[in-house]
Design a protein around this motif. Structure first.
Motif, PDB file in Angstrom:
ATOM      1  N   VAL A 138       0.852  -1.184   0.000  1.00  0.00           N
ATOM      2  CA  VAL A 138       0.000   0.000   0.000  1.00  0.00           C
ATOM      3  C   VAL A 138       0.888   1.234   0.000  1.00  0.00           C
ATOM      4  O   VAL A 138       1.683   1.443   0.923  1.00  0.00           O
ATOM      5  CB  VAL A 138      -0.929   0.015   1.227  1.00  0.00           C
ATOM      6  N   VAL A 139       0.733   2.062  -1.057  1.00  0.00           N
ATOM      7  CA  VAL A 139       1.523   3.291  -1.137  1.00  0.00           C
ATOM      8  C   VAL A 139       0.665   4.527  -0.866  1.00  0.00           C
ATOM      9  O   VAL A 139       1.211   5.616  -0.652  1.00  0.00           O
ATOM     10  CB  VAL A 139       2.219   3.423  -2.504  1.00  0.00           C
ATOM     11  N   ALA A 140      -0.652   4.362  -0.889  1.00  0.00           N
ATOM     12  CA  ALA A 140      -1.547   5.472  -0.555  1.00  0.00           C
ATOM     13  C   ALA A 140      -2.897   4.897  -0.157  1.00  0.00           C
ATOM     14  O   ALA A 140      -3.340   3.879  -0.690  1.00  0.00           O
ATOM     15  CB  ALA A 140      -1.712   6.425  -1.731  1.00  0.00           C
ATOM     16  N   ARG A 141      -3.531   5.579   0.772  1.00  0.00           N
ATOM     17  CA  ARG A 141      -4.849   5.153   1.266  1.00  0.00           C
ATOM     18  C   ARG A 141      -5.541   6.397   1.789  1.00  0.00           C
ATOM     19  O   ARG A 141      -5.091   7.008   2.761  1.00  0.00           O
ATOM     20  CB  ARG A 141      -4.656   4.112   2.363  1.00  0.00           C
ATOM     21  N   ASN A 142      -6.629   6.804   1.104  1.00  0.00           N
ATOM     22  CA  ASN A 142      -7.270   8.063   1.478  1.00  0.00           C
ATOM     23  C   ASN A 142      -8.652   8.138   0.860  1.00  0.00           C
ATOM     24  O   ASN A 142      -9.074   7.235   0.133  1.00  0.00           O
ATOM     25  CB  ASN A 142      -6.415   9.246   0.997  1.00  0.00           C
ATOM     26  N   LYS A 143      -9.342   9.239   1.128  1.00  0.00           N
ATOM     27  CA  LYS A 143     -10.627   9.468   0.485  1.00  0.00           C
ATOM     28  C   LYS A 143     -10.433   9.539  -1.028  1.00  0.00           C
ATOM     29  O   LYS A 143      -9.407  10.022  -1.513  1.00  0.00           O
ATOM     30  CB  LYS A 143     -11.248  10.770   0.987  1.00  0.00           C
ATOM     31  N   ASP A 175      -4.724  14.439  -6.223  1.00  0.00           N
ATOM     32  CA  ASP A 175      -3.282  14.395  -5.965  1.00  0.00           C
ATOM     33  C   ASP A 175      -2.555  14.103  -7.279  1.00  0.00           C
ATOM     34  O   ASP A 175      -2.388  12.951  -7.673  1.00  0.00           O
ATOM     35  CB  ASP A 175      -2.983  13.322  -4.922  1.00  0.00           C
ATOM     36  N   ALA A 176      -2.100  15.151  -7.957  1.00  0.00           N
ATOM     37  CA  ALA A 176      -1.501  15.002  -9.287  1.00  0.00           C
ATOM     38  C   ALA A 176      -0.230  14.148  -9.249  1.00  0.00           C
ATOM     39  O   ALA A 176      -0.008  13.312 -10.134  1.00  0.00           O
ATOM     40  CB  ALA A 176      -1.202  16.374  -9.882  1.00  0.00           C
ATOM     41  N   ALA A 236       2.392   9.121 -10.764  1.00  0.00           N
ATOM     42  CA  ALA A 236       3.356   8.102 -10.364  1.00  0.00           C
ATOM     43  C   ALA A 236       2.781   6.687 -10.400  1.00  0.00           C
ATOM     44  O   ALA A 236       3.460   5.737 -10.797  1.00  0.00           O
ATOM     45  CB  ALA A 236       3.879   8.401  -8.957  1.00  0.00           C
ATOM     46  N   TYR A 237       1.493   6.552 -10.003  1.00  0.00           N
ATOM     47  CA  TYR A 237       0.959   5.210  -9.811  1.00  0.00           C
ATOM     48  C   TYR A 237      -0.321   4.894 -10.591  1.00  0.00           C
ATOM     49  O   TYR A 237      -0.639   3.719 -10.778  1.00  0.00           O
ATOM     50  CB  TYR A 237       0.649   4.986  -8.320  1.00  0.00           C
TER      51      TYR A 237
END
Length: 239
Positions: free
Chosen positions: A217-222, A229-230, A235-236
């Motif tokens: 997991v590299v990001a976890r958010n609303k 998030d540009a 990047a992903y």
């Protein structure tokens, strides 16, 4: 929203001695759509297969509705209220639409409600009602996806694990599938863990998103935060 329906902590899983997932954690609450995003090979499908008991985990904890799922057989997960619609739609092409749908409720003891659930699926998908005697191989790609979804819904799941529902479908059909998921969430409280390559579509209906890269997991958010998030998108997520 209330507490977690599905809680995943520190999940490590894979095939043989090589783990694909590393220390993955996520939460899905009742009535919530959580999108799992990432490039090919990120581990998205393996995650759903691990949650549905098709891939063995070596570490971590998966809790559904307060119960630890360690060692739970696949058929018992279905009875608990977890339905998995795999990538490729999983339709039995030799069987008719009606026979495919009835498969989704064979295990249910309440036969009257199983018949009611079948009727509700036909109401959701009028094109399937018109083709109930057609074999699976006679359906379009979009109709097969609807059939796979319908078969899962006949079991009245509380959590739907849905893998790449837009794969190979026209944008219009993809939009219809996403709108249906949002409608089901709002009307029935169905929770959805959605694996999807079509990032824009997924984030348009999701409450939250989890981004995987190489099994982590590299990001976890609303969903709205991830969408805006540009740097993360470039990047992903590829847009």
């Amino acid at each position: 929203m209330t507490g977690a329906l599905l809680q995943v902590d520190g999940l490590t899983a894979g095939y043989g001695a090589a783990p694909v997932l590393h220390d993955v954690g996520l939460t899905v609450r009742p009535g919530e759509i959580v999108a799992v995003l990432g490039a090919n090979g990120a581990g998205k499908t393996t995650l759903l297969r691990a949650l549905s008991g098709l891939v063995r985990s070596s570490r971590g904890r998966v809790v559904f509705d307060g119960a630890d799922l360690a060692g739970t057989k696949v058929e018992h997960l279905v009875r608990r209220g977890i339905a998995h619609v795999p990538e490729g739609r999983g339709v039995v092409t030799e069987l008719t639409v009606d026979e495919n749908l009835r498969l989704g409720g064979l295990w249910r003891r309440d036969r009257a409600d199983a018949r009611k659930a079948l009727d509700e699926v036909y109401d959701l998908f009028p094109s399937l009602a018109q083709r109930r005697t057609f074999a699976g191989h006679q359906l379009s790609g979009g109709e097969r996806q609807m059939l796979a979804l319908g078969r899962a819904l006949v079991g009245r799941p509380r959590l739907l694990l849905l893998d790449e529902p837009s794969l190979g479908l026209a944008p219009k059909v993809t939009g219809q599938i996403m709108a249906l998921l949002r409608d089901l969430r709002e009307r029935t409280g169905l929770a959805v863990l959605l694996v999807e390559q079509n990032v824009r579509s997924a984030l348009s209906i999701a409450d939250e998103g989890v981004v995987l890269a190489l099994g982590r997991v590299v990001a976890r958010n609303k969903a709205s935060v991830l969408r805006d998030d540009a740097d993360l998108r470039h990047a992903y997520l590829g847009f």
